[in-house]
Design a protein around this motif. Structure first.
Motif, mmCIF file in Angstrom:
data_model
loop_
_atom_site.group_PDB
_atom_site.id
_atom_site.type_symbol
_atom_site.label_atom_id
_atom_site.label_comp_id
_atom_site.label_asym_id
_atom_site.label_seq_id
_atom_site.Cartn_x
_atom_site.Cartn_y
_atom_site.Cartn_z
ATOM 1 N N LYS A 79 0.819 -1.220 0.000
ATOM 2 C CA LYS A 79 0.000 0.000 0.000
ATOM 3 C C LYS A 79 0.853 1.271 0.000
ATOM 4 C CE LYS A 79 -1.984 -1.112 3.894
ATOM 5 N NZ LYS A 79 -1.194 -2.302 4.251
ATOM 6 N N SER A 80 1.828 1.319 0.911
ATOM 7 C CA SER A 80 2.667 2.525 0.985
ATOM 8 C C SER A 80 3.486 2.688 -0.289
ATOM 9 C CB SER A 80 3.622 2.449 2.165
ATOM 10 O OG SER A 80 2.893 2.412 3.357
ATOM 11 N N THR A 81 3.991 1.569 -0.805
ATOM 12 C CA THR A 81 4.762 1.642 -2.045
ATOM 13 C C THR A 81 3.884 2.203 -3.162
ATOM 14 O OG1 THR A 81 6.013 -0.277 -1.295
ATOM 15 C CG2 THR A 81 6.188 0.284 -3.627
ATOM 16 N N ALA A 203 -2.966 10.059 1.633
ATOM 17 C CA ALA A 203 -2.743 9.983 3.073
ATOM 18 C C ALA A 203 -2.436 8.531 3.429
ATOM 19 C CB ALA A 203 -3.978 10.470 3.823
ATOM 20 N N ASP A 204 -1.198 8.286 3.862
ATOM 21 C CA ASP A 204 -0.773 6.920 4.164
ATOM 22 C C ASP A 204 -0.983 6.640 5.651
ATOM 23 O OD1 ASP A 204 0.330 4.437 4.241
ATOM 24 O OD2 ASP A 204 2.338 5.030 3.614
ATOM 25 N N GLU A 205 -1.995 5.871 5.953
ATOM 26 C CA GLU A 205 -2.334 5.537 7.346
ATOM 27 C C GLU A 205 -2.336 6.807 8.205
ATOM 28 O OE1 GLU A 205 -2.380 2.103 8.572
ATOM 29 O OE2 GLU A 205 -1.387 1.012 6.968
ATOM 30 N N PRO A 206 -3.152 7.808 7.845
ATOM 31 C CA PRO A 206 -3.044 9.105 8.513
ATOM 32 C C PRO A 206 -3.392 9.056 9.998
ATOM 33 C CG PRO A 206 -4.993 9.028 7.121
ATOM 34 C CD PRO A 206 -4.214 7.794 6.834
HETATM 35 MG MG LIG Z 1 2.488 1.115 4.752
#
Ligand SMILES: [Mg+2]
Ligand SMILES: Nc1ncnc2c1ncn2[C@@H]1O[C@H](COP(=O)(O)OP(=O)(O)OP(=O)(O)O)[C@@H](O)[C@H]1O
Ligand code: SF4
Length: 447
Positions: A79-81, A203-206
């Protein structure tokens, strides 16, 4: 918001409706095709490449103007990638990223500079993502300096305005990050992301690093800002309960792939990918009337396998309670089985079986099934059979009324085949142009 200067040009109120599946190109802000990121694994003195972490392994989706796309999946699914690829903080190994119709896949630092204004990222860790030696004023004002932008009234005034927009005291301009709580720090990160009036915010795991009691406040702030500023969001979370309330559509990722992509309501009412169903059943049920629904819980066995050598065929086959031989050998394409609902599965839930001839469960499936209650297994078989029967009935009615039911089915199949071959060919093209290089410097963030 009353201040004129505050308003970012609203993007034609692009809120999507669940029936709205035919999307005009003009309504698409970001389009991703065959996107891949393989991190090379090097060994030895010569640093020879001995393998790769296939963090994102060929994904296709689009983000519509004004919508919130939620992206969920367990830890390590990529997901973050994916978030860093679409904001071009990472260089893709293959595939294409288009922003407002412009191919930005291989734009260099110079080319990306103007794009950076339009796409910003909010990071998970409100502690690590703010430089402890910089004041809040410097942090939130940094994007102006990096972009050489002089806001009307000066940077200080604009930063103070941004602080009040995100609910912080503008007088705290000269304070340092450690003087703020986690939730407040995340608001600082949000203010910084909004400084240049972006069109897309990833927004990555905000909220996952925040106390549960603070999470809702930050989620609501994001929601309010979207409405006021006409923002488009991609919100990444591993927890479906976070994205449930804010997303218009949800993409479910598993081991570098999108396995289901659907309107929020369709996904929650009738998930089609077994992995989605498993993720959903892992979410605590807040409704007290459904307290006894414990038996509906499906627990996932073991961890996500390594993305260095993902399982063959359907990557979920080592943990799926419905896996048969075809799941082990053949990768299911992501197909639109229902309007607005794309799924990659041979034996989808709440839909006609796509490989009914293949009935013998793999031994891993039998083990996984032990975690699934009998009621769920029975219901799953029932719904699939009911959908199949419904479809058969509709087909015979159409045939009786002289319509070319078989023609329709055939054209649907062709469409499905076309989609599959499109995916394949886009991946080939992407592979041909693949050229991994060093990730761009993260110029607009304040690490
Ligand atoms: Mg991640
Ligand atoms: N720079 C890197 N070099 C090598 N491998 C990496 C790198 N960044 C991520 N990975 C690997 O890629 C895979 C996907 O990681 P990613 O951080 O995108 O997952 P994620 O879904 O965001 O997980 P989480 O929910 O834990 O944040 C993981 O196996 C991770 O170890
Ligand atoms: S049924 Fe097969 S294709 Fe579908 S998710 Fe399970 S393993 Fe994958």
């Amino acid at each position: 918001m009353s201040d004129e200067k505050v308003s970012i040009p609203a993007q034609s109120d692009g809120a999507t409706t669940s029936e709205d599946t035919a999307v005009a190109d003009g309504d698409i802000l970001l389009k991703v095709t065959g996107l891949q990121k393989h991190f090379p694994i090097r060994k030895g003195l010569l640093q020879r490449q001995v393998g790769a972490v296939r963090a994102v392994d060929g994904i296709d989706f689009e983000v519509r103007k004004g919508e919130t796309l939620g992206v969920v999946g367990e830890s390590g699914c990529g997901k973050s990638t994916m978030g860093r690829l679409i904001t071009r903080l990472l260089e893709p190994t293959a595939g294409k990223v288009e922003f407002e119709g412009t191919d930005i896949t291989h734009l260099g630092v110079g080319g990306m500079r103007s794009m950076r204004r339009d796409m910003q990222m909010i990071f998970q860790d409100p502690y690590g993502s703010l430089n402890p030696r910089h004041t809040v004023g410097t942090i939130v004002g940094a994007p102006f300096k990096l972009q050489g932008v002089e806001p009307e009234g000066g940077i200080k005034k604009e930063v103070q305005r941004l602080l009040s927009v995100v609910g912080l005291n503008p007088e705290h301009y000269n304070r340092y990050p450690h003087e703020f709580s986690g939730g407040q720090r995340q608001r600082i990160g949000i203010a910084r992301a909004l400084a240049l009036k972006p069109k897309l915010v990833v927004a990555d795991e905000p909220v996952s690093a925040l106390d549960v009691s603070i999470q809702a406040q930050v989620v609501n702030l994001l929601d309010d800002l979207q409405e006021e500023l006409g923002l488009t969001y991609v919100i990444i979370a591993h927890d479906l309960s976070v994205v449930r309330h804010v997303s218009d559509r949800i993409a479910v990722m598993y081991l570098g792939k999108v396995v289901e992509l659907a309107d929020r309501d369709s996904l929650y009412k009738a998930p089609m990918h077994p992995y989605t169903k498993a993720l959903m059943s892992a979410v605590p049920i807040p409704d007290p009337k459904r307290k006894n629904a414990k038996s509906e819980r499906i627990l996932l066995k073991g961890d996500v396998p390594s993305p260095i050598s993902p399982p063959s065929g359907c990557r979920f086959h080592t943990r799926c309670w419905k896996a048969t031989e075809i799941c082990r050998t053949t990768e299911p394409a992501l197909l639109e089985l229902k309007p607005g609902q794309r799924v990659a599965c041979h034996h989808p839930e709440n839909f006609e079986d796509q490989a009914p001839q293949d009935t013998v469960l793999l031994s891993a499936a039998k083990e996984a099934a032990e975690l699934v209650s009998d009621e769920v297994l029975a219901e799953s078989a029932e719904t699939s059979a009911a959908v199949a029967a419904e479809l058969a009935e509709a087909t015979s009615e159409d045939a009786a009324s002289g319509e070319t039911a078989s023609g329709e089915t055939a054209s649907e199949e062709t469409a499905a085949e076309e989609t599959a071959s499109e995916v394949a060919s886009s991946e080939e093209t992407a592979e041909a142009s693949a050229e991994a290089s060093d990730p761009d410097s993260q110029e607009s963030t304040d690490k």
